[in-house]
Design a protein around this motif. Sequence first.
Motif, PDB file in Angstrom:
ATOM      1  N   THR A  21      26.425  -0.136 -26.673  1.00  0.00           N
ATOM      2  CA  THR A  21      25.960  -0.852 -25.743  1.00  0.00           C
ATOM      3  C   THR A  21      24.636  -1.704 -26.282  1.00  0.00           C
ATOM      4  OG1 THR A  21      25.396   1.043 -24.743  1.00  0.00           O
ATOM      5  CG2 THR A  21      26.372  -0.389 -23.338  1.00  0.00           C
ATOM      6  N   GLU A  22      24.430  -2.718 -25.809  1.00  0.00           N
ATOM      7  CA  GLU A  22      23.083  -3.606 -26.179  1.00  0.00           C
ATOM      8  C   GLU A  22      21.940  -2.741 -25.936  1.00  0.00           C
ATOM      9  OE1 GLU A  22      23.817  -7.205 -26.507  1.00  0.00           O
ATOM     10  OE2 GLU A  22      21.708  -7.104 -27.553  1.00  0.00           O
ATOM     11  N   GLY A  23      20.940  -3.022 -27.065  1.00  0.00           N
ATOM     12  CA  GLY A  23      19.786  -2.210 -26.800  1.00  0.00           C
ATOM     13  C   GLY A  23      19.643  -1.121 -27.511  1.00  0.00           C
ATOM     14  N   PRO A  30      13.666   3.647 -40.241  1.00  0.00           N
ATOM     15  CA  PRO A  30      13.310   2.661 -39.341  1.00  0.00           C
ATOM     16  C   PRO A  30      12.318   1.670 -40.218  1.00  0.00           C
ATOM     17  CG  PRO A  30      12.593   5.080 -38.717  1.00  0.00           C
ATOM     18  CD  PRO A  30      13.083   5.088 -40.107  1.00  0.00           C
ATOM     19  N   PRO A  31      12.798   0.314 -39.869  1.00  0.00           N
ATOM     20  CA  PRO A  31      11.965  -0.875 -40.233  1.00  0.00           C
ATOM     21  C   PRO A  31      10.440  -0.531 -39.873  1.00  0.00           C
ATOM     22  CG  PRO A  31      13.241  -1.406 -38.636  1.00  0.00           C
ATOM     23  CD  PRO A  31      13.686  -0.084 -38.834  1.00  0.00           C
ATOM     24  N   ALA A  32       9.512  -1.645 -40.627  1.00  0.00           N
ATOM     25  CA  ALA A  32       8.150  -1.518 -40.233  1.00  0.00           C
ATOM     26  C   ALA A  32       8.072  -2.334 -38.883  1.00  0.00           C
ATOM     27  CB  ALA A  32       7.267  -2.199 -41.140  1.00  0.00           C
ATOM     28  N   PHE A  33       8.980  -3.225 -38.691  1.00  0.00           N
ATOM     29  CA  PHE A  33       9.025  -3.999 -37.583  1.00  0.00           C
ATOM     30  C   PHE A  33       9.476  -3.439 -36.163  1.00  0.00           C
ATOM     31  CE2 PHE A  33      12.429  -5.504 -40.032  1.00  0.00           C
ATOM     32  CZ  PHE A  33      13.581  -5.426 -39.408  1.00  0.00           C
ATOM     33  N   ASP A  34       9.120  -3.813 -34.824  1.00  0.00           N
ATOM     34  CA  ASP A  34       9.673  -3.178 -33.865  1.00  0.00           C
ATOM     35  C   ASP A  34      10.963  -3.743 -33.321  1.00  0.00           C
ATOM     36  OD1 ASP A  34       7.281  -1.449 -32.880  1.00  0.00           O
ATOM     37  OD2 ASP A  34       6.356  -3.053 -33.711  1.00  0.00           O
ATOM     38  N   ARG A  35      11.189  -5.158 -33.217  1.00  0.00           N
ATOM     39  CA  ARG A  35      12.420  -5.575 -32.494  1.00  0.00           C
ATOM     40  C   ARG A  35      12.583  -6.601 -33.120  1.00  0.00           C
ATOM     41  NH1 ARG A  35      13.647  -4.246 -26.461  1.00  0.00           N
ATOM     42  NH2 ARG A  35      12.559  -2.429 -26.096  1.00  0.00           N
ATOM     43  N   THR A  36      13.854  -6.966 -33.315  1.00  0.00           N
ATOM     44  CA  THR A  36      14.590  -8.383 -33.723  1.00  0.00           C
ATOM     45  C   THR A  36      15.119  -9.130 -32.646  1.00  0.00           C
ATOM     46  OG1 THR A  36      14.410  -7.416 -35.971  1.00  0.00           O
ATOM     47  CG2 THR A  36      15.835  -9.431 -35.680  1.00  0.00           C
ATOM     48  N   TYR A  37      14.967 -10.474 -32.489  1.00  0.00           N
ATOM     49  CA  TYR A  37      15.642 -11.394 -31.554  1.00  0.00           C
ATOM     50  C   TYR A  37      16.277 -12.285 -32.560  1.00  0.00           C
ATOM     51  CZ  TYR A  37      13.337  -8.794 -27.787  1.00  0.00           C
ATOM     52  OH  TYR A  37      12.892  -7.889 -26.891  1.00  0.00           O
ATOM     53  N   HIS A  95      16.443 -12.548 -22.683  1.00  0.00           N
ATOM     54  CA  HIS A  95      16.515 -11.270 -23.311  1.00  0.00           C
ATOM     55  C   HIS A  95      15.330 -10.596 -23.774  1.00  0.00           C
ATOM     56  CE1 HIS A  95      20.508 -13.341 -23.451  1.00  0.00           C
ATOM     57  NE2 HIS A  95      20.898 -12.089 -23.236  1.00  0.00           N
ATOM     58  N   CYS A  96      14.050 -11.179 -23.963  1.00  0.00           N
ATOM     59  CA  CYS A  96      12.950 -10.566 -24.769  1.00  0.00           C
ATOM     60  C   CYS A  96      12.340  -9.823 -23.519  1.00  0.00           C
ATOM     61  CB  CYS A  96      12.078 -11.819 -25.074  1.00  0.00           C
ATOM     62  SG  CYS A  96      10.794 -11.047 -26.205  1.00  0.00           S
ATOM     63  N   ASP A  97      11.930  -8.368 -23.856  1.00  0.00           N
ATOM     64  CA  ASP A  97      11.259  -7.547 -23.017  1.00  0.00           C
ATOM     65  C   ASP A  97       9.696  -7.844 -22.876  1.00  0.00           C
ATOM     66  OD1 ASP A  97      10.844  -6.690 -25.718  1.00  0.00           O
ATOM     67  OD2 ASP A  97       9.847  -4.704 -24.865  1.00  0.00           O
ATOM     68  N   ALA A  98       9.380  -8.591 -23.845  1.00  0.00           N
ATOM     69  CA  ALA A  98       7.773  -8.885 -23.800  1.00  0.00           C
ATOM     70  C   ALA A  98       7.421  -9.619 -24.770  1.00  0.00           C
ATOM     71  CB  ALA A  98       7.280  -7.741 -23.950  1.00  0.00           C
ATOM     72  N   LEU A  99       6.885 -11.069 -24.394  1.00  0.00           N
ATOM     73  CA  LEU A  99       6.750 -12.073 -25.016  1.00  0.00           C
ATOM     74  C   LEU A  99       5.237 -11.939 -25.666  1.00  0.00           C
ATOM     75  CD1 LEU A  99       7.349 -15.238 -22.786  1.00  0.00           C
ATOM     76  CD2 LEU A  99       8.608 -14.354 -24.649  1.00  0.00           C
ATOM     77  N   PRO A 100       5.379 -12.218 -27.221  1.00  0.00           N
ATOM     78  CA  PRO A 100       4.197 -11.848 -28.027  1.00  0.00           C
ATOM     79  C   PRO A 100       2.895 -12.803 -27.556  1.00  0.00           C
ATOM     80  CG  PRO A 100       5.567 -13.175 -29.073  1.00  0.00           C
ATOM     81  CD  PRO A 100       6.265 -12.984 -27.798  1.00  0.00           C
TER      82      PRO A 100
END
Length: 235
Positions: free
Chosen positions: A54-56, A66-73, A112-117
């Motif tokens: 499933t998505e997510g 685990p990569p150094a970044f948190d999420r990729t859109y 889709h973005c859970d939180a904008l930077p």
Amino acid sequence: MHYSKVDFGLLFNQSCGLCRIHPQTRGGLCQACLDDMPRIAPACRSCALPTEGTEGLICGRCQKRPPAFDRTYAAFAYRFPLNRLIPLIKYHGQTGQLGWLANSFADHLQHHCDALPQVLIPVPLAASRLRRRGYNQAALLAARLGARLTIATDLRSLTKPRETTHQMELRGKARRRNLKGAFSWNGPAYDHVALIDDVMTTGTTVNEISRQLKKAGVRRVDIWVLARTPAPGEQ
Ligand SMILES: [Zn+2]
Ligand SMILES: [Zn+2]
């Protein structure tokens, strides 16, 4: 996909950014073109590669390392027509295409973005390359996304003091060696940033930058790319 040689977009400025025939919807494309764009779903929350589930979810590769970044859109998969359009934008000055691409991406992020930077940071080019090309497509994309989503763009803190060999020409360890000291961060310890680039291939570059940002105290680093290529060996 339906293309026309006649540029009807000149007559109707609200026409689709791709086919230029049908009226555009929210994303800047007509519904038919939008439905035809190659999407990645479901995608890994961390690296945006396709997952079975499933998505997510987080893919096995990211769980293991685990990569150094948190999420990729990623707005789209790097397939037709993106694999034609992006080289035209990058190497042939067709930056006008970034308009509808950015609008469409912003639309995708709003859903889709859970939180904008708090800030957008484009992946920089080395000064010599920037001079040759005349523009950084990632910076143009960041500016458009920033305007659309009302987020500030930081063009100063991340620089690329030296030129690197194209990552595609290198493998594994050589890739990481190639990037050593290539990017320099001299910015505040932001709480949440998004690194902006046109295409994400192996992710080594954005991972290296994220590592530096995290070391400098940035809490969360997301990656925003127009298009994501499939993993090596996948299609
Ligand atoms: Zn269209
Ligand atoms: Zn992943």
